[in-house]
Design a protein around this motif. Structure first.
Motif, PDB file in Angstrom:
ATOM      1  N   ILE A 185     -15.674  26.440  12.537  1.00 31.61           N
ATOM      2  CA  ILE A 185     -14.889  25.488  12.724  1.00 31.61           C
ATOM      3  C   ILE A 185     -13.558  26.161  12.991  1.00 31.61           C
ATOM      4  CG2 ILE A 185     -13.634  23.359  11.599  1.00 31.61           C
ATOM      5  CD1 ILE A 185     -16.468  23.014  11.978  1.00 31.61           C
ATOM      6  N   GLY A 186     -12.811  25.570  14.145  1.00 25.70           N
ATOM      7  CA  GLY A 186     -11.425  26.370  14.578  1.00 25.70           C
ATOM      8  C   GLY A 186     -10.221  25.456  14.381  1.00 25.70           C
ATOM      9  N   TRP A 187      -9.146  25.858  14.209  1.00 24.20           N
ATOM     10  CA  TRP A 187      -7.991  25.353  14.196  1.00 24.20           C
ATOM     11  C   TRP A 187      -7.149  25.512  15.415  1.00 24.20           C
ATOM     12  CZ3 TRP A 187      -6.225  20.983  11.502  1.00 24.20           C
ATOM     13  CH2 TRP A 187      -6.721  20.688  10.282  1.00 24.20           C
TER      14      TRP A 187
ATOM     15  N   CYS B  58     -10.273  30.639  12.603  1.00 27.25           N
ATOM     16  CA  CYS B  58     -11.747  29.861  12.595  1.00 27.25           C
ATOM     17  C   CYS B  58     -12.342  30.416  11.275  1.00 27.25           C
ATOM     18  CB  CYS B  58     -12.697  30.414  13.760  1.00 27.25           C
ATOM     19  SG  CYS B  58     -14.369  30.201  13.781  1.00 27.25           S
ATOM     20  N   ILE B  59     -12.832  29.616  10.827  1.00 27.06           N
ATOM     21  CA  ILE B  59     -13.991  29.910   9.516  1.00 27.06           C
ATOM     22  C   ILE B  59     -15.608  29.684   9.844  1.00 27.06           C
ATOM     23  CG2 ILE B  59     -13.843  27.345   8.649  1.00 27.06           C
ATOM     24  CD1 ILE B  59     -13.590  28.775   5.690  1.00 27.06           C
ATOM     25  N   SER B  60     -16.229  30.675   9.691  1.00 28.61           N
ATOM     26  CA  SER B  60     -17.781  30.713   9.665  1.00 28.61           C
ATOM     27  C   SER B  60     -18.436  29.822   8.943  1.00 28.61           C
ATOM     28  CB  SER B  60     -18.118  32.114   9.966  1.00 28.61           C
ATOM     29  OG  SER B  60     -18.107  32.704   8.312  1.00 28.61           O
TER      30      SER B  60
ATOM     31  N   ILE C  18      -7.454  29.507   6.368  1.00 29.54           N
ATOM     32  CA  ILE C  18      -8.377  28.654   6.306  1.00 29.54           C
ATOM     33  C   ILE C  18      -9.346  28.694   5.394  1.00 29.54           C
ATOM     34  CG2 ILE C  18      -9.936  30.091   7.849  1.00 29.54           C
ATOM     35  CD1 ILE C  18     -10.155  27.434   9.740  1.00 29.54           C
ATOM     36  N   SER C  19      -9.772  27.514   4.934  1.00 26.91           N
ATOM     37  CA  SER C  19     -10.924  27.369   3.873  1.00 26.91           C
ATOM     38  C   SER C  19     -11.607  26.055   4.217  1.00 26.91           C
ATOM     39  CB  SER C  19     -10.057  27.455   2.495  1.00 26.91           C
ATOM     40  OG  SER C  19      -9.446  26.362   2.371  1.00 26.91           O
TER      41      SER C  19
ATOM     42  N   CYS D 194      -8.514  20.339  14.871  1.00 26.40           N
ATOM     43  CA  CYS D 194      -9.685  21.128  14.551  1.00 26.40           C
ATOM     44  C   CYS D 194     -10.904  20.883  15.322  1.00 26.40           C
ATOM     45  CB  CYS D 194      -9.871  21.022  12.979  1.00 26.40           C
ATOM     46  SG  CYS D 194     -10.566  19.393  12.673  1.00 26.40           S
ATOM     47  N   THR D 195     -11.687  21.709  15.342  1.00 24.56           N
ATOM     48  CA  THR D 195     -13.002  21.598  16.210  1.00 24.56           C
ATOM     49  C   THR D 195     -14.155  22.443  16.005  1.00 24.56           C
ATOM     50  OG1 THR D 195     -13.660  21.246  18.658  1.00 24.56           O
ATOM     51  CG2 THR D 195     -12.096  23.000  18.146  1.00 24.56           C
ATOM     52  N   ALA D 196     -15.257  22.000  16.271  1.00 27.00           N
ATOM     53  CA  ALA D 196     -16.590  22.937  16.225  1.00 27.00           C
ATOM     54  C   ALA D 196     -16.896  23.369  17.128  1.00 27.00           C
ATOM     55  CB  ALA D 196     -17.466  21.864  15.128  1.00 27.00           C
ATOM     56  N   ASP D 197     -17.381  24.698  17.168  1.00 21.64           N
ATOM     57  CA  ASP D 197     -17.767  25.478  18.321  1.00 21.64           C
ATOM     58  C   ASP D 197     -19.303  24.779  18.310  1.00 21.64           C
ATOM     59  OD1 ASP D 197     -18.295  28.891  19.062  1.00 21.64           O
ATOM     60  OD2 ASP D 197     -19.366  27.086  20.073  1.00 21.64           O
ATOM     61  N   PRO D 198     -19.634  24.149  19.393  1.00 18.00           N
ATOM     62  CA  PRO D 198     -20.924  23.585  19.374  1.00 18.00           C
ATOM     63  C   PRO D 198     -22.057  24.559  19.525  1.00 18.00           C
ATOM     64  CG  PRO D 198     -19.558  22.629  21.228  1.00 18.00           C
ATOM     65  CD  PRO D 198     -18.858  23.862  20.678  1.00 18.00           C
ATOM     66  N   ALA D 199     -21.811  25.906  20.129  1.00 18.64           N
ATOM     67  CA  ALA D 199     -23.081  26.645  20.067  1.00 18.64           C
ATOM     68  C   ALA D 199     -23.023  27.434  18.911  1.00 18.64           C
ATOM     69  CB  ALA D 199     -22.942  27.385  21.393  1.00 18.64           C
TER      70      ALA D 199
END
Length: 128
Positions: free
Chosen positions: A34-36, A50-52, A70-71, A96-101
């Motif tokens: 997830i990234g900001w 980003c947080i993994s 980020i947490s 914020c958004t998720a990396d689809p891959a």
């Protein structure tokens, strides 16, 4: 794709702090990076950090290092952006958004971050 909703924006004085929340709707965050992002007035949207899936953080710009963290809380399906020592140049709309891959590679943060769906964003204004 993961749908995320930002909240917590507002007006903050220079030097102040603010925490943004990013809540997932109907999806677990266990497998996604997830990234900001931030879009300042008149500028392009830029990735901040980003947080993994394993809670590892990646910073994409130097100007927020040491000030933003980020947490996430998987149980609440929420990612947080804690901002401190804020500056007027932090003003903008935060997304914020998720990396689809990312779920296909163990939820790691890629450089550059590949955004998925965008939400409405949270407006942050840093001003005295």
């Amino acid at each position: 794709q993961v749908q995320l909703v930002e909240s917590g924006g507002g007006l903050v004085q220079p030097g102040g702090s603010l925490r943004l929340s990013c809540a997932a709707s109907g999806w677990t965050l266990d497998y996604w990076a997830i990234g900001w992002f931030r879009q300042a007035p008149g500028k392009e949207r830029e990735a901040l950090l980003c947080i993994s899936s394993t809670d590892s953080s990646t910073y994409y710009i130097d100007s927020v290092k040491g000030r933003f963290t980020i947490s996430k809380d998987n149980a609440k399906k929420t990612v947080y952006l804690q901002m401190s020592s804020m500056k007027p140049e932090d003003t903008g709309t935060y997304y914020c958004t998720a990396d689809p891959a990312s779920a296909l590679r163990g939820g790691t943060c890629a450089t550059p971050f590949s955004p998925g769906r965008w939400g409405q964003g949270a407006q942050v204004t840093v001003s005295s």
